[in-house]
Scaffold this active site. Sequence first.
Site, short mmCIF file in Angstrom:
data_model
loop_
_atom_site.label_atom_id
_atom_site.label_comp_id
_atom_site.label_asym_id
_atom_site.label_seq_id
_atom_site.Cartn_x
_atom_site.Cartn_y
_atom_site.Cartn_z
N ASP A 213 0.87 -1.19 0.00
CA ASP A 213 0.00 0.00 0.00
C ASP A 213 0.90 1.22 0.00
O ASP A 213 2.14 1.11 0.07
CB ASP A 213 -0.93 -0.01 1.23
CG ASP A 213 -2.22 0.82 1.02
OD1 ASP A 213 -2.10 2.03 0.71
OD2 ASP A 213 -3.32 0.25 1.15
N GLY A 239 4.65 1.61 -1.26
CA GLY A 239 4.96 2.02 -2.63
C GLY A 239 3.67 2.35 -3.36
O GLY A 239 2.59 2.32 -2.75
N HIS A 259 -12.16 0.67 -7.73
CA HIS A 259 -13.22 1.67 -7.87
C HIS A 259 -12.74 3.09 -7.54
O HIS A 259 -13.43 4.06 -7.80
CB HIS A 259 -14.46 1.30 -7.02
CG HIS A 259 -14.19 1.26 -5.55
ND1 HIS A 259 -14.40 0.14 -4.79
CD2 HIS A 259 -13.75 2.20 -4.69
CE1 HIS A 259 -14.10 0.40 -3.53
NE2 HIS A 259 -13.70 1.64 -3.45
C1 LIG Z 1 -10.76 1.79 -0.42
S1 LIG Z 1 -9.25 1.34 0.31
C2 LIG Z 1 -9.35 -0.41 0.40
C3 LIG Z 1 -8.52 -0.99 1.49
C4 LIG Z 1 -8.61 -2.51 1.66
N1 LIG Z 1 -8.02 -3.19 0.51
C5 LIG Z 1 -10.02 -3.00 1.88
O1 LIG Z 1 -10.45 -3.93 1.20
O2 LIG Z 1 -10.72 -2.46 2.76
C6 LIG Z 1 -8.11 1.65 -1.01
C7 LIG Z 1 -6.67 1.41 -0.63
O3 LIG Z 1 -5.87 1.63 -1.80
C8 LIG Z 1 -4.68 2.27 -1.37
N2 LIG Z 1 -4.06 2.98 -2.50
C9 LIG Z 1 -4.44 4.14 -3.06
N3 LIG Z 1 -3.62 4.48 -4.04
C10 LIG Z 1 -2.68 3.50 -4.10
C11 LIG Z 1 -1.53 3.30 -4.92
N4 LIG Z 1 -1.21 4.18 -5.86
N5 LIG Z 1 -0.78 2.20 -4.71
C12 LIG Z 1 -1.11 1.30 -3.74
N6 LIG Z 1 -2.19 1.45 -2.94
C13 LIG Z 1 -2.96 2.53 -3.12
C14 LIG Z 1 -5.16 3.21 -0.29
O4 LIG Z 1 -4.10 3.68 0.51
C15 LIG Z 1 -6.17 2.33 0.45
O5 LIG Z 1 -5.58 1.62 1.49
#
Ligand SMILES: C[S@@+](CC[C@H](N)C(=O)[O-])C[C@H]1O[C@@H](n2cnc3c(N)ncnc32)[C@H](O)[C@@H]1O
Length: 353
Positions: A213, A239, A259
Amino acid sequence: MTQVSAVPSAAPSSEPPPQMQDRAVIMRLMFGAWLQQALYVAAKLDVADALADGPRDIEALAGEVGADPTALARFLRALVSAGVFAEPSPGRFELNGPAEYLRSSVPNTHKYIAILHGEEAYAACAEVLHTAHTGRPAFDVVYGKPYFSYIAGDPKARATFDAAMGRETAVPLVVAQCDFGAEGTVVDVGGGVGALLAAVLVDRPGLTGVLFDLPESSDAAREHLAGLGLAARVRVVGGTAFDSVPAGGDVYTISRVLHDFDDEQVLTILGNVRSAMSPSARLMVFDALLTERPGFNPGRMADLGMLMVLGGRYRTEAEMRDLLSRAGFRVTEVRHARDADPRAESVLEAVPA
Ligand SMILES: C[S@@+](CC[C@H](N)C(=O)[O-])C[C@H]1O[C@@H](n2cnc3c(N)ncnc32)[C@H](O)[C@@H]1O
């Protein structure tokens, strides 16, 4: 032009005439923003927790949660009229079924998501016409940068986000229907604080995990996993999936992430996952899928949030399949949530094409 008739002084039946019903629909929606803010007040001030032991008079309740008694009573009465909390006698409030979901510690609590929706996401709506005119997120205009960049620089906002993601329904219920194998490594892309990995690893001692993440969420993830006794079995990697994704996984999971992004961004993320995967690795994409269900459709509401705040979108199964195929995957199975899942999340399982 439609003539709006006056309210009859003595209605022949208790049913309001049709025009009144139509107006009531619009009125209820017009007040939606204030109702959401009343929900936010109740969640942020821990009102439901303060009522957990039974009904309270407003003076005592307001004193405990640090509110003005008259103002709090007015917020709560608005919520009571919408079906949340009850007022069994004047000035005395208690929990009802829906209000239970605003308590901190109930399973699937909505308290933290009510807080998330009530803060920056709410303020972003001030520029909603920018979204309507351009298709781009109002959030970026109000805060001067995209949502994830903003919360990267604001630990309080990031903590609010992580709390909401980790709590409402910590893990998609459809995870229980998936085969992760008994051995190997699960790489969870955008895994937040590690709720999904924890749920998968806890009953499968032969599996290890990689939680990938944004770097600013790594500390919260390490703390969360350590608290569950999983620190030694999960490597936390910070990352961005727009650059690359850790290699070496047998199963890759992406839960509630796609999404958040537009199609081009999703193709970049899926392309990087595809590059990280060996030919025998599998991918599981967990997300709510848009359906054409009649009546109130929560997916359409969540989709608006994505449009205004993140520039992302919820997708139909066909749209998800199309993106996976364009990113070099072959979908092998789609499992839908069982009826009991209020978020109606599905999983698309895929392998490198
Ligand atoms: C809506 S949350 C979902 C978290 C978890 N996977 C869940 O099912 O509840 C979206 C996640 O994507 C991560 N995220 C956003 N941009 C990202 C990126 N460029 N690379 C990796 N993770 C990212 C956010 O930090 C967040 O933890």
